[in-house]
Scaffold this active site. Structure first.
Site, PDB file in Angstrom:
ATOM      1  N   ASP A  41      12.114 -36.056 -21.254  1.00 16.29           N
ATOM      2  CA  ASP A  41      10.774 -36.633 -21.376  1.00 16.29           C
ATOM      3  C   ASP A  41      10.795 -37.636 -22.529  1.00 16.29           C
ATOM      4  O   ASP A  41      11.297 -37.327 -23.611  1.00 16.29           O
ATOM      5  CB  ASP A  41       9.790 -35.484 -21.661  1.00 16.29           C
ATOM      6  CG  ASP A  41       8.377 -35.987 -21.889  1.00 16.29           C
ATOM      7  OD1 ASP A  41       8.084 -37.128 -21.492  1.00 16.29           O
ATOM      8  OD2 ASP A  41       7.576 -35.221 -22.469  1.00 16.29           O
ATOM      9  N   ASN A  43       7.791 -39.509 -23.327  1.00 12.67           N
ATOM     10  CA  ASN A  43       6.445 -39.824 -23.824  1.00 12.67           C
ATOM     11  C   ASN A  43       5.598 -38.600 -24.165  1.00 12.67           C
ATOM     12  O   ASN A  43       4.390 -38.708 -24.330  1.00 12.67           O
ATOM     13  CB  ASN A  43       5.697 -40.716 -22.820  1.00 12.67           C
ATOM     14  CG  ASN A  43       5.485 -40.014 -21.485  1.00 12.67           C
ATOM     15  OD1 ASN A  43       5.967 -38.885 -21.297  1.00 12.67           O
ATOM     16  ND2 ASN A  43       4.785 -40.653 -20.576  1.00 12.67           N
ATOM     17  N   ASP A  61       4.612 -35.984 -22.505  1.00 10.83           N
ATOM     18  CA  ASP A  61       3.686 -35.329 -21.570  1.00 10.83           C
ATOM     19  C   ASP A  61       4.293 -34.072 -20.939  1.00 10.83           C
ATOM     20  O   ASP A  61       3.685 -33.448 -20.064  1.00 10.83           O
ATOM     21  CB  ASP A  61       3.198 -36.306 -20.483  1.00 10.83           C
ATOM     22  CG  ASP A  61       4.316 -36.788 -19.568  1.00 10.83           C
ATOM     23  OD1 ASP A  61       5.481 -36.389 -19.778  1.00 10.83           O
ATOM     24  OD2 ASP A  61       4.031 -37.556 -18.633  1.00 10.83           O
ATOM     25  N   ASP A  83      11.077 -38.404 -17.390  1.00 12.45           N
ATOM     26  CA  ASP A  83      10.747 -39.731 -16.860  1.00 12.45           C
ATOM     27  C   ASP A  83      11.961 -40.654 -16.895  1.00 12.45           C
ATOM     28  O   ASP A  83      13.030 -40.276 -17.371  1.00 12.45           O
ATOM     29  CB  ASP A  83       9.556 -40.312 -17.637  1.00 12.45           C
ATOM     30  CG  ASP A  83       9.723 -40.150 -19.141  1.00 12.45           C
ATOM     31  OD1 ASP A  83      10.851 -40.401 -19.632  1.00 12.45           O
ATOM     32  OD2 ASP A  83       8.758 -39.738 -19.827  1.00 12.45           O
ATOM     33  N   ASP A 109      16.636 -40.863  -3.678  1.00 14.61           N
ATOM     34  CA  ASP A 109      16.274 -39.903  -2.650  1.00 14.61           C
ATOM     35  C   ASP A 109      15.415 -40.637  -1.622  1.00 14.61           C
ATOM     36  O   ASP A 109      14.495 -41.367  -1.989  1.00 14.61           O
ATOM     37  CB  ASP A 109      15.451 -38.770  -3.300  1.00 14.61           C
ATOM     38  CG  ASP A 109      15.771 -37.420  -2.720  1.00 14.61           C
ATOM     39  OD1 ASP A 109      15.647 -37.269  -1.493  1.00 14.61           O
ATOM     40  OD2 ASP A 109      16.120 -36.511  -3.500  1.00 14.61           O
ATOM     41  N   ASP A 145      16.625 -36.793   2.632  1.00 14.31           N
ATOM     42  CA  ASP A 145      15.997 -35.471   2.672  1.00 14.31           C
ATOM     43  C   ASP A 145      15.964 -34.930   4.109  1.00 14.31           C
ATOM     44  O   ASP A 145      15.692 -35.676   5.055  1.00 14.31           O
ATOM     45  CB  ASP A 145      14.561 -35.615   2.145  1.00 14.31           C
ATOM     46  CG  ASP A 145      13.901 -34.286   1.828  1.00 14.31           C
ATOM     47  OD1 ASP A 145      14.404 -33.580   0.946  1.00 14.31           O
ATOM     48  OD2 ASP A 145      12.879 -33.964   2.470  1.00 14.31           O
ATOM     49  N   GLU A 149      21.130 -34.601   3.560  1.00 11.30           N
ATOM     50  CA  GLU A 149      20.888 -33.188   3.242  1.00 11.30           C
ATOM     51  C   GLU A 149      20.851 -32.423   4.561  1.00 11.30           C
ATOM     52  O   GLU A 149      19.950 -32.649   5.387  1.00 11.30           O
ATOM     53  CB  GLU A 149      19.561 -32.998   2.510  1.00 11.30           C
ATOM     54  CG  GLU A 149      19.364 -31.545   2.085  1.00 11.30           C
ATOM     55  CD  GLU A 149      17.913 -31.086   1.941  1.00 11.30           C
ATOM     56  OE1 GLU A 149      17.690 -30.054   1.297  1.00 11.30           O
ATOM     57  OE2 GLU A 149      17.007 -31.741   2.483  1.00 11.30           O
ATOM     58  N   HIS A 153      18.494 -28.624  -6.681  1.00  5.34           N
ATOM     59  CA  HIS A 153      17.180 -28.174  -7.162  1.00  5.34           C
ATOM     60  C   HIS A 153      16.496 -27.199  -6.210  1.00  5.34           C
ATOM     61  O   HIS A 153      15.354 -26.814  -6.466  1.00  5.34           O
ATOM     62  CB  HIS A 153      16.294 -29.405  -7.397  1.00  5.34           C
ATOM     63  CG  HIS A 153      16.042 -30.162  -6.133  1.00  5.34           C
ATOM     64  ND1 HIS A 153      16.964 -31.033  -5.580  1.00  5.34           N
ATOM     65  CD2 HIS A 153      14.992 -30.155  -5.282  1.00  5.34           C
ATOM     66  CE1 HIS A 153      16.479 -31.525  -4.464  1.00  5.34           C
ATOM     67  NE2 HIS A 153      15.283 -31.013  -4.247  1.00  5.34           N
ATOM     68  N   ASP A 154      17.158 -26.824  -5.146  1.00  6.15           N
ATOM     69  CA  ASP A 154      16.588 -25.842  -4.210  1.00  6.15           C
ATOM     70  C   ASP A 154      17.333 -24.509  -4.241  1.00  6.15           C
ATOM     71  O   ASP A 154      16.964 -23.595  -3.498  1.00  6.15           O
ATOM     72  CB  ASP A 154      16.638 -26.387  -2.769  1.00  6.15           C
ATOM     73  CG  ASP A 154      15.801 -27.637  -2.586  1.00  6.15           C
ATOM     74  OD1 ASP A 154      14.725 -27.734  -3.212  1.00  6.15           O
ATOM     75  OD2 ASP A 154      16.228 -28.519  -1.815  1.00  6.15           O
TER      76      ASP A 154
HETATM   77  C1  NOJ Z   1      14.419 -30.703   0.662  1.00  2.00           C
HETATM   78  C2  NOJ Z   1      14.196 -30.919  -0.794  1.00  2.00           C
HETATM   79  O1  NOJ Z   1      15.407 -30.822  -1.469  1.00  2.00           O
HETATM   80  C3  NOJ Z   1      13.171 -29.888  -1.222  1.00  2.00           C
HETATM   81  O2  NOJ Z   1      13.067 -29.819  -2.615  1.00  2.00           O
HETATM   82  C4  NOJ Z   1      11.871 -30.220  -0.567  1.00  2.00           C
HETATM   83  O3  NOJ Z   1      10.920 -29.231  -0.860  1.00  2.00           O
HETATM   84  C5  NOJ Z   1      12.029 -30.313   0.949  1.00  2.00           C
HETATM   85  N1  NOJ Z   1      13.212 -30.995   1.355  1.00  2.00           N
HETATM   86  C6  NOJ Z   1      10.875 -31.038   1.560  1.00  2.00           C
HETATM   87  O4  NOJ Z   1      10.972 -32.416   1.268  1.00  2.00           O
END
Ligand code: NOJ
Length: 522
Positions: A25, A27, A29, A33, A102, A198, A261, A322-323
């Protein structure tokens, strides 16, 4: 060495995923960013990665933290401005790095002007840009519940693979394809080096909207999205024409990459390379993420993947995103080093997730701290992704150098040890191991393009060789006990425990618990 420079950049690359809300970050918040990323570019150079993939940075109501986009050609104010983006791209390139964005083609935000128009009346020119039906079928949202939402105003249901705030685009309408390809061109013209697409395998659905069959493996208490097998709303044969058309757009520009993905079993995954490799350059290979952590299981995954790889297709491996739960939490901090060594010695393009290089773990999230809609919709069954999205820990200061404000997700309690500054000063840290492995891939092309063979498993030790200009062996103890293994005379290039580097090993070698070695035969 020669071959290395003939390979396209993305074949040699280690890709580093930045989850922008949590990296840096600038700034105060509490949300990361673009300027924050800019401030940390030199760290990424030191780490030795080649490309950065940034999860969505576009304007978004943030119902799904950026995966609900309301303007594909803008920058979300929370992340900065287009000028910030242009500076970042220029600085990334100046450092010899690449930038991957992305691309979210499956769905927009329900606040996107296209959807506002589409839902305004059945006669609207953009009605057909989304998927409208008089009656729902049994398709479920990946975040739980029906995938159909009734629209009072026009008396029809629209389809959403994810949240109701994320209506799916209708890729059967050629105007949608045209508009979305222009989005790609907008960023490619700016100079971005490629896209991570995605949910590539979900982009098109059955045109007859047939009900999905029940999932015989469904157990009560599992996410409701698993109640049916996604036969008719994902991985449809028509998807490949869209992927090929996307690839054509990418190929209008030189030296760019298209990554998909795709969570599918290996045989189906391979079809995304496309007929004669006209599809994705890299359909993400997530099989290490889902594989039990044992030498036998991993050997099987590697073997299956290699065997299935189409002629000429370039392999790739992913260790975190991140999933998915953080690797250090899934397999433990010691095995996380073994995992790093495995990732960096497999052939092909590698993708790593920010923070894994310092051994960040999942951070427990109290119910009142939950941000992720996946957890909010179906709480308590392990759907939440906040634990792996917590802020990067840069130093020992109370807010870990991430922000001066209130971080949007809590910082890990282990940040006093698990942080960049502490590990930069410790030659035995996991960060130093990652730096070393990155450096070795640059000096030993065999690690990138050498043949992978002689995969062996014994007593939960995984061994394999890479042969190119040199002969390299990788030996990974996937247990928490010491194990003696026979070894031909070789020099240690790297170890999970830094103390063996440069040593000559031979005869019967006792590997310590969770010890991995990368050795070079003289
Ligand atoms: C895959 C992304 O990696 C995930 O974070 C997202 O929630 C879903 N697609 C929907 O876009």
């Amino acid at each position: 060495m020669g071959l290395m420079h003939e390979l396209e950049w993305w074949k040699r690359a280690v890709i580093y995923e930045v989850y922008p809300r949590s990296f840096q970050d600038s700034n105060g918040d509490g949300v990361g960013d673009l300027r924050g990323i800019l401030d940390r570019l030199d760290y990424l150079v030191e780490l030795g990665v080649d490309a950065i993939w940034i999860a969505p940075i576009y304007p978004s109501p943030m119902a799904d933290f950026g995966y609900d986009i309301s303007d594909y050609c803008g920058i979300g104010p929370i992340f900065g401005t287009m000028a910030d983006f242009d500076t970042l791209l220029e600085q990334v390139h100046q450092r010899g790095l690449r930038l991957i964005l992305d691309f979210v083609p499956n769905h927009t935000s329900d606040q996107h002007p296209w959807f506002l128009e589409s839902r305004s009346s059945r006669e609207n020119a953009k009605r057909d840009w989304y998927i409208w039906r008089d009656e729902p079928n049994n398709w479920t949202s990946n975040f739980g519940g029906s995938a159909w939402e009734f629209d009072e105003g026009t008396g029809q249901y629209y389809y959403h693979s994810f949240l109701k705030e994320q209506p799916d685009l209708n890729w059967r309408d050629p105007d949608v394809a045209r508009a979305m390809f222009d989005v790609l061109r907008f960023w490619l013209q700016k100079g971005v080096d490629g896209f991570r697409v995605d949910v590539m395998w979900m982009m098109i659905k059955d045109d007859q909207f047939r009900d999905n069959p029940p999932n015989p493996g469904f157990r009560p208490g599992s996410p409701s999205s698993q109640r049916f097998l996604p036969v008719y709303n994902s991985d449809r044969p028509e998807v490949h024409a869209i992927v090929a058309a996307m690839r054509n757009v990418i190929d209008e520009f030189s030296d760019r990459v298209l990554i998909g993905e795709i969570y599918l079993p290996v045989p189906q995954l391979m079809t995304y390379y496309g007929k004669n490799l006209t599809g994705a350059n890299l359909p993400f290979n997530f099989h290490l993420l889902q594989c039990p952590w044992s030498a036998a299981a991993i050997a099987e995954v590697i073997g299956e993947y290699n065997l299935a790889l189409p002629e000429g297709a370039w392999p790739n491996w992913v260790l975190g995103n991140h999933d998915q739960p953080r690797i250090a939490s899934r397999i433990g901090e010691h095995q996380a080093r073994v995992a790093a060594m495995l990732l960096f010695t497999l052939p092909g393009t590698l993708t790593m997730y920010y923070g894994d290089e310092i051994g960040m773990t999942n951070v427990p999230i109290a119910p009142e701290q939950v941000q992720d809609p996946a957890e909010k919709n179906e709480p308590g069954i392990g759907q939440g992704r906040d634990p792996e999205r917590t802020p990067m820990c840069w130093d020992q200061s109370p807010l870990a150098g991430f922000t001066t404000g209130a971080p949007w997700l809590p910082l890990g309690e282990n940040r006093t040890n698990v942080n960049v500054a502490a590990e930069q000063g410790d030659s035995a840290s996991i960060l130093q191991l990652y730096c070393k492995l990155n450096a070795l891939r640059k000096t030993h092309s065999t690690l990138i393009s050498g043949k992978l063979h002689e995969i062996h498993v014994e007593q939960n030790v995984l061994r394999f060789r890479r042969s190119g200009d040199e002969e390299i062996e990788v030996i990974l103890n996937m247990t928490h006990e010491s194990i003696a293994v026979p070894i031909s005379q070789a020099i240690v290039l790297a170890g999970t425990h830094s103390d063996r580097e440069g040593q000559t090993v031979t005869g019967l070698l006792t590997l310590r618990a969770a010890e991995g070695l990368l050795v070079l035969f003289a």
